[in-house]
Design a protein around this motif. Structure first.
Motif: not given
Length: 176
Positions: A112, A124, A126, A152, A156
């Motif tokens: 991220a 953001l 990803l 983020a 994850r």
């Protein structure tokens, strides 16, 4: 004080470090290297820390930011000396490496990035990869770095869940 274990001096510790570094999946930080190296009761912290510093100084290891990598010199010299490590130590190292390498590979595949924008928002990004390449890259506008960081972290933790949800939504039959 006499040491227990198969590692008896700094030279043994250096051989052990080079053995480990030649087999990690990606660069590692000091704490991870320490965790891997303390697989034998003969390894003491101060000798370990001094050995790492000396390996960097002699060009066997390279420190990039906060992560260590093995150099070609370190790989070559480590290969020559690895047979001097006890078989039981190498076996224990290999088990620990399998665990750490699994985590390192996953971290490399699930990323991220938080990117500031000119219009006072935050993007953001990803990223989800597999062994063959990129599976998904998603850019999202978020209102703050704090929100982006939280999103983020959630990504994850469960990247497959997001990917599956997006895929399921895109594959839904529109007639329903």
């Amino acid at each position: 004080m006499s040491r227990t274990g198969f590692i008896h001096d700094k030279l043994d510790i250096k051989f052990l470090i080079l053995y480990l570094m030649a087999r990690v999946a990606s660069p590692v930080d000091f704490a991870t290297l320490a965790d891997l190296t303390f697989c034998d009761d003969g390894v003491e912290y101060f000798d370990f820390a001094a050995s790492v510093a000396e390996l960097v100084e002699t060009g066997h290891l390279q420190l990039e930011g906060e992560r260590y990598t093995i150099t070609e010199k370190g790989r070559r010299n480590g290969k020559i000396c690895e047979s001097s490590l006890a078989f039981s130590v190498r076996r224990k190292c290999d088990r620990n490496l399998a665990r750490v390498n699994g985590v390192l590979r996953r971290d490399a595949q699930v990323r991220a990035e938080i990117l500031p924008r000119e219009d006072s928002g935050v993007t953001l990004r990803l990223i989800l990869d597999d062994d063959k390449g990129n599976i998904m890259t998603l850019d999202m506008l978020t209102v703050s770095e704090e929100q982006a960081g939280q999103l983020a972290e959630n990504f994850r933790a469960q990247p497959e869940k997001l990917y599956e949800s997006i895929l399921q939504t895109l594959l839904e039959n529109q007639e329903e």
